[in-house]
Design an enzyme around this catalytic site. Structure first.
Site, PDB file in Angstrom:
ATOM      1  N   CYS A 370       0.789  -1.228   0.000  1.00  0.00           N
ATOM      2  CA  CYS A 370       0.000   0.000   0.000  1.00  0.00           C
ATOM      3  C   CYS A 370       0.830   1.292   0.000  1.00  0.00           C
ATOM      4  CB  CYS A 370      -1.027  -0.007   1.121  1.00  0.00           C
ATOM      5  SG  CYS A 370      -0.541  -0.803   2.646  1.00  0.00           S
ATOM      6  N   ARG A 399       7.153 -11.096   5.349  1.00  0.00           N
ATOM      7  CA  ARG A 399       6.689 -10.929   6.723  1.00  0.00           C
ATOM      8  C   ARG A 399       7.410 -11.926   7.619  1.00  0.00           C
ATOM      9  NH1 ARG A 399       0.188  -9.988   5.536  1.00  0.00           N
ATOM     10  NH2 ARG A 399       0.519  -8.224   4.117  1.00  0.00           N
ATOM     11  N   GLN A 417       1.469 -11.091  -3.230  1.00  0.00           N
ATOM     12  CA  GLN A 417       0.123 -10.640  -2.900  1.00  0.00           C
ATOM     13  C   GLN A 417      -0.528 -10.008  -4.125  1.00  0.00           C
ATOM     14  OE1 GLN A 417      -0.200  -7.682   0.310  1.00  0.00           O
ATOM     15  NE2 GLN A 417      -1.603  -9.091   1.307  1.00  0.00           N
ATOM     16  N   ASP A 419      -2.383  -7.614  -4.790  1.00  0.00           N
ATOM     17  CA  ASP A 419      -2.806  -6.431  -4.065  1.00  0.00           C
ATOM     18  C   ASP A 419      -3.361  -5.386  -5.016  1.00  0.00           C
ATOM     19  OD1 ASP A 419      -3.048  -5.561  -1.535  1.00  0.00           O
ATOM     20  OD2 ASP A 419      -0.951  -5.037  -1.237  1.00  0.00           O
ATOM     21  N   HIS A 421      -5.127  -1.180  -4.757  1.00  0.00           N
ATOM     22  CA  HIS A 421      -5.554  -0.053  -3.954  1.00  0.00           C
ATOM     23  C   HIS A 421      -6.311   0.922  -4.842  1.00  0.00           C
ATOM     24  CE1 HIS A 421      -2.245  -1.846  -1.660  1.00  0.00           C
ATOM     25  NE2 HIS A 421      -2.987  -1.515  -0.622  1.00  0.00           N
ATOM     26  N   LYS A 505     -12.968  -3.880   7.630  1.00  0.00           N
ATOM     27  CA  LYS A 505     -12.741  -4.723   6.464  1.00  0.00           C
ATOM     28  C   LYS A 505     -13.818  -5.789   6.335  1.00  0.00           C
ATOM     29  CE  LYS A 505      -9.637  -7.919   8.915  1.00  0.00           C
ATOM     30  NZ  LYS A 505      -8.402  -8.725   8.841  1.00  0.00           N
ATOM     31  N   HIS A 551      -8.353  -1.032   0.112  1.00  0.00           N
ATOM     32  CA  HIS A 551      -7.349  -2.077  -0.071  1.00  0.00           C
ATOM     33  C   HIS A 551      -8.116  -3.352  -0.429  1.00  0.00           C
ATOM     34  CE1 HIS A 551      -4.276   0.047   2.650  1.00  0.00           C
ATOM     35  NE2 HIS A 551      -5.407   0.700   2.864  1.00  0.00           N
TER      36      HIS A 551
END
Length: 680
Positions: A370, A399, A417, A419, A421, A505, A551
């Site tokens: 992000c 991570r 990921q 991902d 946004h 979320k 997200h």
């Protein structure tokens, strides 16, 4: 009505006046002796109160909080059948068919197991023993490790305790008395739980069966004799309070059911799960590996696994572009200061890899994408006409998962990921969330999942300090997500306190072929990071305004989604995903090889992944080798097929389907590829 009488409302709406102190078991007996013999536990709620979500029977595993704290808000709670009723209540008498009853049986089984452990190994110190969705466990401290022989002895002693049919009796005593007794006997875990979940001056709840007594809120079944079908399964290590610096505990796992038939069915299901284990299949099918020399939680994608990954990612990228996303790419490593601005440095630091000091600054491997996407947005001025801006990335993130927590593809240290946004105006937010949920639905259906569950994670108002932003911002954000879910007619559960630190979320949990739920897709509303990074757009009024942000990740991670796919399909992927789609077996390497090459070329021309077995081996061996790697189609090529421009088709899971014209087989494969069908 006399002060010595109370009203009890039953599920059919009828109300009975009974003496104060009447128990649920008394009520069951007055209705029917058969009911009294069948009832396991009771649920009560004060009359004229509104039920709320929560409580230990609201779904999920029983936690330390639910085991030791008081009743949930709203007053609805489970109680023992021997509990005296002291006020007007609604009463439900729960039998074996009720899910909450099974969890009570399992929690009681944990107490039976703890009793057995102390009778056999009195030096053991007890932690906690909750029920779980699959059974129960008990954390214990003992210097000597438990062996398989010890587990068998514990199970045998549990059977003795069940046969003794000891009553579960609830007792109370002053908190200070309980603390003193546990401190004197060195029960450091019990001391911790009492200090954490009770307050000075309170009484604590204890449960006794025979000579065994345990700090516990309950409830329990009436006696140990009601724990009829159980199994002690395994033992594993667990650090006290999850801290590697603390004592190494031993977690003993077991399961319990109401009868032997259900217990047997459970173990048959475990065998099915074992047969689908993605770690085993990944090795058998040569899909991926984790190399000790490189490090735990780091995935090596082998050529066959790489082909499946390519199919997954190609579909995702094409679908993103079709839905108006721009594909972006961001660095794997960024300055530590960036993570301070975003707030991750303070909130998420323990889950990030340690900083690296370079010549100009400290850097960190990115745990998420992000902040990188925010910098792309911020790189040029934006007008309301430019919004929404949708950035998508299949980005590698890192991570710091602790040793012992990693599990194949499902929990790793480095992953990709999917991902995205979305930066938009407040007026656009609901439409964008709708679009994300449509996308999530498309992902699950395309990859063959028919069922999913939805959860809404919100801020816990009692722990506001753990979340960024104002109460008003959170109310607006949570309201927007709730409105979208309600508007779509989706049933969902709410989980206060489970939101991300920057906003609420929606989590979409898919249900696989074995009925297991997997957390993958998530859609998150963020009003905090745009503020922290001072993002802006010029509105229609010519003034600068702050955008809001969504997200979303739909695979969750490519690795985890792939692991779930392997287990869902037991490695037998649909045609469009299979690494090898068609295997060709010429009956004679001398006579039929040229025809095999011709067929291979025509199949590859429509995009199929094809392998021609040119070995001078027996036909059955070639067919077997293709079957071992779960090839969807194996085509046998001989004199007849060569003469008629046809193929003899063997279909995975169906066997020999006979000869068909090659042209017809090609048309069949084209249709399967275009439809992304999960059937052959």
């Amino acid at each position: 009505m006399s002060e010595q009488m109370i009203r009890v409302q039953l599920p059919d709406g009828s109300v009975r006046e009974v003496a104060r102190g009447t128990t649920p078991f008394d009520m069951a007996t007055s209705i029917s002796p058969r009911l009294a013999a069948a009832v396991v536990v009771a649920r009560i709620k004060p009359l004229n109160t509104t039920p709320e979500l929560g409580g230990e029977d609201a779904g999920g595993s029983q936690t330390e909080e639910s085991m030791y704290s008081g009743a949930p808000a709203g007053g609805e709670r489970l109680v023992d059948l021997s509990t005296p009723l002291e006020e007007d209540v609604e009463l439900w008498l729960l039998k074996e068919q009720d899910e909450a009853s099974l969890k009570v049986v399992r929690h009681s089984a944990a107490h039976v197991m703890a009793t057995a452990i102390l009778e056999l190994f009195p030096e053991t110190k007890l932690g906690h023993g909750p029920a779980t969705d699959a059974g129960f466990f008990y954390d214990v401290y003992r210097e000597s490790p438990f062996t398989e022989t010890d587990l068998a002895a514990i199970e045998a002693r549990m059977a003795e305790i069940v046969s003794r049919d000891e009553k579960f009796v609830r007792e109370v005593e002053p908190r200070e008395v309980g603390l003193a007794e546990y401190e004197k006997s060195g029960e450091f875990m019990k001391v911790h739980f009492i200090e954490k979940f009770t307050k000075p001056g309170e009484e604590i709840s204890l449960y006794r069966n025979g000579k065994f007594v345990d700090f516990c809120r309950g409830p329990h079944v009436p006696s140990t004799g009601r724990v009829k079908a159980f199994k002690v399964m395994s033992v594993a290590g667990a650090y006290w309070l999850g801290d590697e610096k603390n004592q190494q505990l031993q977690r003993i796992y077991g399961t319990a059911f109401f009868n032997a038939k259900d217990l047997d069915a459970h173990f048959k299901r475990l065998e099915e799960i074992k047969a689908r284990d993605h770690r085993v299949l990944g090795k058998q099918l040569d899909l991926f590996s984790i190399q000790e020399v490189a490090g735990a939680g780091l995935i090596f994608w082998h050529p066959r696994g790489g082909l499946v990954r390519k199919a997954m990612e190609d579909w995702m990228r094409d679908e993103c572009i079709r839905r108006g996303y721009s594909m972006v790419f961001t660095p794997h490593i960024m300055k530590r200061e960036l993570w301070r601005i975003s707030g991750h440095e303070g909130v998420y630091s323990k889950d990030m890899f340690p900083p690296m000091e370079l010549d100009d600054a400290e850097y960190r491997l990115k745990p998420m994408n992000c902040p990188g996407h925010i910098l792309i947005y911020k790189n040029s001025p934006k007008s309301y006409r430019d919004l929404p801006q949708r950035y998508a990335e299949l980005g590698n993130v890192y991570r710091y998962e602790r040793s012992g927590t990693m599990h194949g593809l499902l929990r790793v240290r480095g992953f990709t990921q999917d991902d995205a946004h979305i930066f938009c105006t407040p007026d656009q937010i609901k439409g964008e969330i709708e679009g994300c949920l449509d996308f999530a639905d498309a992902v699950l259906k395309t990859f063959g999942f028919k069922e999913y569950r939805v959860e809404l994670s919100t801020r816990d108002p009692n722990k506001a300090g753990d979340f960024f932003g104002t109460t008003e911002d959170w109310a607006n954000a949570e309201g927007a997500l709730r409105d979208v879910l309600t508007g779509r007619g989706l049933t969902f559960d709410s989980f206060p306190g489970e939101a991300a630190f920057y906003g609420p979320k929606i989590d979409v949990k898919l249900v696989d072929v074995l009925g297991r739920m997997w957390q993958l897709s998530t859609v998150q509303f963020d009003f905090n990071l745009p503020k922290r990074f001072e993002l802006a757009y010029k509105g229609e009024d010519g003034e600068l305004h702050q955008p809001v942000m969504v997200h979303r990740a739909l695979f969750g991670s490519v690795e985890r989604f792939f692991g779930v796919l392997i287990e869902h399909y037991a490695g037998a992927f649909p045609l469009w995903l299979a690494p090898l789609q068609v295997g060709l077996v010429p009956i004679s390497s001398d006579k039929h090889l040229d025809y095999g090459r011709k067929v291979k070329a025509q199949l590859e021309a429509i995009g199929l992944r094809v392998e021609l077995d040119e070995r001078n081996d027996a036909m059955k061996a070639k067919i077997r080798d293709f079957a071992v790697v779960k090839t969807p189609f194996v085509l046998i090529l001989g004199d007849k097929e060569m003469a008629t421009d046809s193929v003899s088709v063997r279909t995975r899971g169906k066997g020999d389907e006979g000869g068909v014209p090659l042209e017809m087989f090609i048309a069949r494969c084209k249709a399967l590829l275009e439809s992304k069908s999960v059937e052959l």
